[in-house]
Design a protein around this motif. Structure first.
Motif, PDB file in Angstrom:
ATOM      1  N   LEU A   3       0.811  -1.224   0.000  1.00  0.00           N
ATOM      2  CA  LEU A   3       0.000   0.000   0.000  1.00  0.00           C
ATOM      3  C   LEU A   3       0.838   1.266   0.000  1.00  0.00           C
ATOM      4  O   LEU A   3       0.328   2.355   0.286  1.00  0.00           O
ATOM      5  N   SER A   4       2.113   1.154  -0.334  1.00  0.00           N
ATOM      6  CA  SER A   4       2.964   2.352  -0.409  1.00  0.00           C
ATOM      7  C   SER A   4       2.358   3.345  -1.401  1.00  0.00           C
ATOM      8  O   SER A   4       1.938   2.974  -2.503  1.00  0.00           O
ATOM      9  N   GLY A   5       2.317   4.603  -0.997  1.00  0.00           N
ATOM     10  CA  GLY A   5       1.765   5.649  -1.849  1.00  0.00           C
ATOM     11  C   GLY A   5       0.292   5.928  -1.631  1.00  0.00           C
ATOM     12  O   GLY A   5      -0.235   6.925  -2.130  1.00  0.00           O
ATOM     13  N   ILE A   6      -0.395   5.060  -0.877  1.00  0.00           N
ATOM     14  CA  ILE A   6      -1.815   5.279  -0.582  1.00  0.00           C
ATOM     15  C   ILE A   6      -1.937   6.208   0.617  1.00  0.00           C
ATOM     16  O   ILE A   6      -1.306   6.005   1.652  1.00  0.00           O
ATOM     17  N   ARG A   7      -2.768   7.228   0.484  1.00  0.00           N
ATOM     18  CA  ARG A   7      -2.953   8.234   1.530  1.00  0.00           C
ATOM     19  C   ARG A   7      -4.320   8.056   2.180  1.00  0.00           C
ATOM     20  O   ARG A   7      -5.339   8.046   1.494  1.00  0.00           O
ATOM     21  N   VAL A   8      -4.313   7.945   3.499  1.00  0.00           N
ATOM     22  CA  VAL A   8      -5.532   7.642   4.250  1.00  0.00           C
ATOM     23  C   VAL A   8      -5.770   8.708   5.311  1.00  0.00           C
ATOM     24  O   VAL A   8      -4.867   9.014   6.104  1.00  0.00           O
ATOM     25  N   LEU A   9      -6.966   9.250   5.343  1.00  0.00           N
ATOM     26  CA  LEU A   9      -7.396  10.113   6.436  1.00  0.00           C
ATOM     27  C   LEU A   9      -8.257   9.294   7.380  1.00  0.00           C
ATOM     28  O   LEU A   9      -9.256   8.700   6.958  1.00  0.00           O
ATOM     29  N   ASP A  10      -7.877   9.269   8.635  1.00  0.00           N
ATOM     30  CA  ASP A  10      -8.571   8.455   9.635  1.00  0.00           C
ATOM     31  C   ASP A  10      -9.260   9.376  10.637  1.00  0.00           C
ATOM     32  O   ASP A  10      -8.608  10.001  11.471  1.00  0.00           O
ATOM     33  N   ASP A  84      -8.531  16.553  -0.531  1.00  0.00           N
ATOM     34  CA  ASP A  84      -8.401  16.718  -1.977  1.00  0.00           C
ATOM     35  C   ASP A  84      -7.343  15.783  -2.567  1.00  0.00           C
ATOM     36  O   ASP A  84      -7.404  15.447  -3.752  1.00  0.00           O
ATOM     37  N   GLU A  85      -6.371  15.375  -1.758  1.00  0.00           N
ATOM     38  CA  GLU A  85      -5.285  14.529  -2.259  1.00  0.00           C
ATOM     39  C   GLU A  85      -5.282  13.149  -1.610  1.00  0.00           C
ATOM     40  O   GLU A  85      -4.350  12.359  -1.837  1.00  0.00           O
ATOM     41  N   ALA A  86      -6.295  12.861  -0.823  1.00  0.00           N
ATOM     42  CA  ALA A  86      -6.360  11.556  -0.151  1.00  0.00           C
ATOM     43  C   ALA A  86      -6.925  10.496  -1.087  1.00  0.00           C
ATOM     44  O   ALA A  86      -7.666  10.789  -2.023  1.00  0.00           O
ATOM     45  N   ASP A  87      -6.561   9.258  -0.811  1.00  0.00           N
ATOM     46  CA  ASP A  87      -7.138   8.114  -1.515  1.00  0.00           C
ATOM     47  C   ASP A  87      -8.318   7.526  -0.757  1.00  0.00           C
ATOM     48  O   ASP A  87      -9.292   7.070  -1.362  1.00  0.00           O
ATOM     49  N   VAL A  88      -8.209   7.522   0.572  1.00  0.00           N
ATOM     50  CA  VAL A  88      -9.201   6.856   1.415  1.00  0.00           C
ATOM     51  C   VAL A  88      -9.499   7.724   2.625  1.00  0.00           C
ATOM     52  O   VAL A  88      -8.581   8.326   3.208  1.00  0.00           O
ATOM     53  N   LEU A  89     -10.759   7.791   2.999  1.00  0.00           N
ATOM     54  CA  LEU A  89     -11.173   8.425   4.249  1.00  0.00           C
ATOM     55  C   LEU A  89     -11.982   7.400   5.031  1.00  0.00           C
ATOM     56  O   LEU A  89     -12.888   6.778   4.478  1.00  0.00           O
ATOM     57  N   VAL A  90     -11.650   7.233   6.295  1.00  0.00           N
ATOM     58  CA  VAL A  90     -12.382   6.316   7.162  1.00  0.00           C
ATOM     59  C   VAL A  90     -12.983   7.120   8.307  1.00  0.00           C
ATOM     60  O   VAL A  90     -12.272   7.875   8.977  1.00  0.00           O
ATOM     61  N   GLU A  91     -14.286   6.987   8.513  1.00  0.00           N
ATOM     62  CA  GLU A  91     -14.937   7.714   9.605  1.00  0.00           C
ATOM     63  C   GLU A  91     -15.946   6.817  10.302  1.00  0.00           C
ATOM     64  O   GLU A  91     -16.472   5.873   9.706  1.00  0.00           O
ATOM     65  N   ARG A 114     -11.686  10.658  -6.991  1.00  0.00           N
ATOM     66  CA  ARG A 114     -10.999   9.388  -6.750  1.00  0.00           C
ATOM     67  C   ARG A 114     -11.076   8.950  -5.285  1.00  0.00           C
ATOM     68  O   ARG A 114     -10.641   7.860  -4.924  1.00  0.00           O
ATOM     69  N   LEU A 115     -11.675   9.770  -4.444  1.00  0.00           N
ATOM     70  CA  LEU A 115     -11.710   9.466  -3.018  1.00  0.00           C
ATOM     71  C   LEU A 115     -12.634   8.288  -2.710  1.00  0.00           C
ATOM     72  O   LEU A 115     -13.748   8.197  -3.220  1.00  0.00           O
ATOM     73  N   ILE A 116     -12.160   7.417  -1.852  1.00  0.00           N
ATOM     74  CA  ILE A 116     -12.946   6.297  -1.336  1.00  0.00           C
ATOM     75  C   ILE A 116     -13.246   6.590   0.128  1.00  0.00           C
ATOM     76  O   ILE A 116     -12.317   6.782   0.922  1.00  0.00           O
ATOM     77  N   THR A 117     -14.512   6.654   0.484  1.00  0.00           N
ATOM     78  CA  THR A 117     -14.912   6.895   1.867  1.00  0.00           C
ATOM     79  C   THR A 117     -15.514   5.630   2.449  1.00  0.00           C
ATOM     80  O   THR A 117     -16.417   5.026   1.848  1.00  0.00           O
ATOM     81  N   CYS A 118     -15.018   5.225   3.609  1.00  0.00           N
ATOM     82  CA  CYS A 118     -15.587   4.081   4.328  1.00  0.00           C
ATOM     83  C   CYS A 118     -16.177   4.595   5.629  1.00  0.00           C
ATOM     84  O   CYS A 118     -15.445   5.062   6.515  1.00  0.00           O
ATOM     85  N   ALA A 119     -17.499   4.536   5.735  1.00  0.00           N
ATOM     86  CA  ALA A 119     -18.201   4.992   6.933  1.00  0.00           C
ATOM     87  C   ALA A 119     -18.666   3.767   7.714  1.00  0.00           C
ATOM     88  O   ALA A 119     -19.488   2.987   7.221  1.00  0.00           O
ATOM     89  N   ILE A 120     -18.127   3.598   8.910  1.00  0.00           N
ATOM     90  CA  ILE A 120     -18.520   2.483   9.769  1.00  0.00           C
ATOM     91  C   ILE A 120     -19.418   3.040  10.871  1.00  0.00           C
ATOM     92  O   ILE A 120     -19.033   3.952  11.600  1.00  0.00           O
ATOM     93  N   SER A 121     -20.617   2.481  10.969  1.00  0.00           N
ATOM     94  CA  SER A 121     -21.547   2.935  12.003  1.00  0.00           C
ATOM     95  C   SER A 121     -22.247   1.726  12.594  1.00  0.00           C
ATOM     96  O   SER A 121     -22.198   0.620  12.057  1.00  0.00           O
TER      97      SER A 121
END
Length: 368
Positions: A3-10, A84-91, A114-121
């Motif tokens: 996953l090198s190069g993948i940017r994730v906002l947690d 704007d430059e992230a690949d993945v956001l997890v919330e 291109r953003l992938i958002t994963c919402a866990i609830s």
């Protein structure tokens, strides 16, 4: 690493989101943990054995930490620049919170398709219970898992693991990786809706036979993996140790009962239920007259599926765990659980350090 190069906002806390994003960090992703002022709740829960609580470091090693108040105009703008430059956001907010903060997937994807958002609830993004708060115990109750996890008194026993947390994390990780793979073809991200309730209920598939076929509650003490099988339960040994038999294949049953000279009992094990009690009694008497070492040596010799009932300290010292180097030690002498995902090529390179609160605040100003 994979996953090198993948940017994730947690943006998540507690277990589901952080476990997902830690797995990504272990395998090379750059994970930025966005914490509210005051920090992640788990920074303040449980024992400390260094600069962090064990709880916090167990789920946040290898990440970067920034502090943002998303209700503040400047901090909100800083978050948007990172998104704007992230690949993945997890919330892991309740449904609707992200939209109120102006960081929902529709808003962010309009800027970064291109953003992938994963919402866990707890309950998913829609439905009558979607806005309700819940942690694992409530979800184990609602899915029937708690009611099926009974003690000898027939009452629900407190679960030893928050199963819905981990199952939703693993489903979320699978979904994120699927979305990253699909993005290679489409160039577009996606929104992932993970319900902890559904993740847990999906894991009951092997015990729902009576319910799906006959619309009835299983008789817990009579079913194949919940007490109705002599070869799927624990037994006490003469030295106070315990072991669990955990294989109901005919070869295991025939091997042990044949060794004990009780082959006539083998047909009783064809189906689970109270009719297996003579087998239970025979095995209980045998193990009660042998130490764990004696019983274990026999079970190994005749190739029967079994395991010692360990404490957690014993589990960490298990010879198989030691041989594979799964427990890691950092520069402070603290122990960590290693990554369970092992690649022959590009193995994980684990950073055994959790970030200090706001340690990487420059990212909020300078970006990735």
């Amino acid at each position: 690493m994979k996953l090198s190069g993948i940017r994730v906002l947690d943006l998540s806390s507690y277990i589901p989101g952080p476990y997902l994003t830690m797995a990504m960090a272990d395998h090379g992703a750059t994970v930025v943990k966005v914490e509210a002022p005051g920090g992640d709740h788990t920074r303040h829960i449980g024992l400390k054995d260094g600069p962090d609580t064990v709880y916090f470091r167990n789920f946040n090693r290898g990440k970067h930490s920034i502090v943002l108040n998303l209700k503040d105009t400047a901090d909100h703008a800083a978050f948007l620049r990172l998104a704007d430059e992230a690949d993945v956001l997890v919330e892991s907010n309740r449904p609707g919170v992200a939209a109120r903060l102006g960081i929902d997937h529709a808003t962010l994807a309009a800027r970064n398709p291109r953003l992938i958002t994963c919402a866990i609830s707890a309950f998913g993004q829609d439905g009558p219970r979607s806005g309700r708060a819940a942690h694992d115990l409530a979800l184990e109750a609602l899915t029937g898992v708690l009611g099926a996890n009974q003690g000898n008194d027939g009452q629900p026993a407190m679960p030893a693991l928050p199963l819905s947390d981990y199952l939703s994390a693993l489903n979320g990780l699978s979904a994120v990786l699927m979305a990253l793979y699909a993005r290679e073809r489409t160039g577009r991200g996606d929104f992932i809706d993970i319900s902890m309730q559904e993740a847990l209920l999906s894991a009951t598939a092997n015990v729902l036979g009576p319910t799906l076929a006959e619309s009835r509650q299983p008789v817990i003490g009579h079913e194949r993996t919940t007490g109705g099988a002599a070869f799927y339960r624990w037994y006490a040994c003469s030295d106070g140790e315990k072991l669990a038999l955990a294989g109901q294949e005919p070869k295991f049953i025939a091997a042990l009962l044949g060794h004990l000279g009780r082959s006539e009992l083998v047909p009783l094990c064809d189906a689970p239920g109270p009719h297996q009690q003579p087998v239970v009694d025979t095995l209980a008497a045998f193990f009660a007259s042998h130490t764990l070492a004696e019983a274990g040596a026999l079970l190994d010799r005749i190739d029967v599926c079994w395991g010692r009932v360990n404490t957690y300290p014993q589990a960490l010292e298990d010879e198989q765990i030691a041989a594979r180097g799964f427990v890691l030690t950092d520069d402070l002498g603290r122990r960590h659980l290693g990554p369970p995902i092992r690649f022959a090529d590009e193995p994980a390179r684990v950073t055994l350090r959790a970030p200090a609160l706001g340690e990487h605040q420059d990212l909020a100003r300078k970006g990735w």
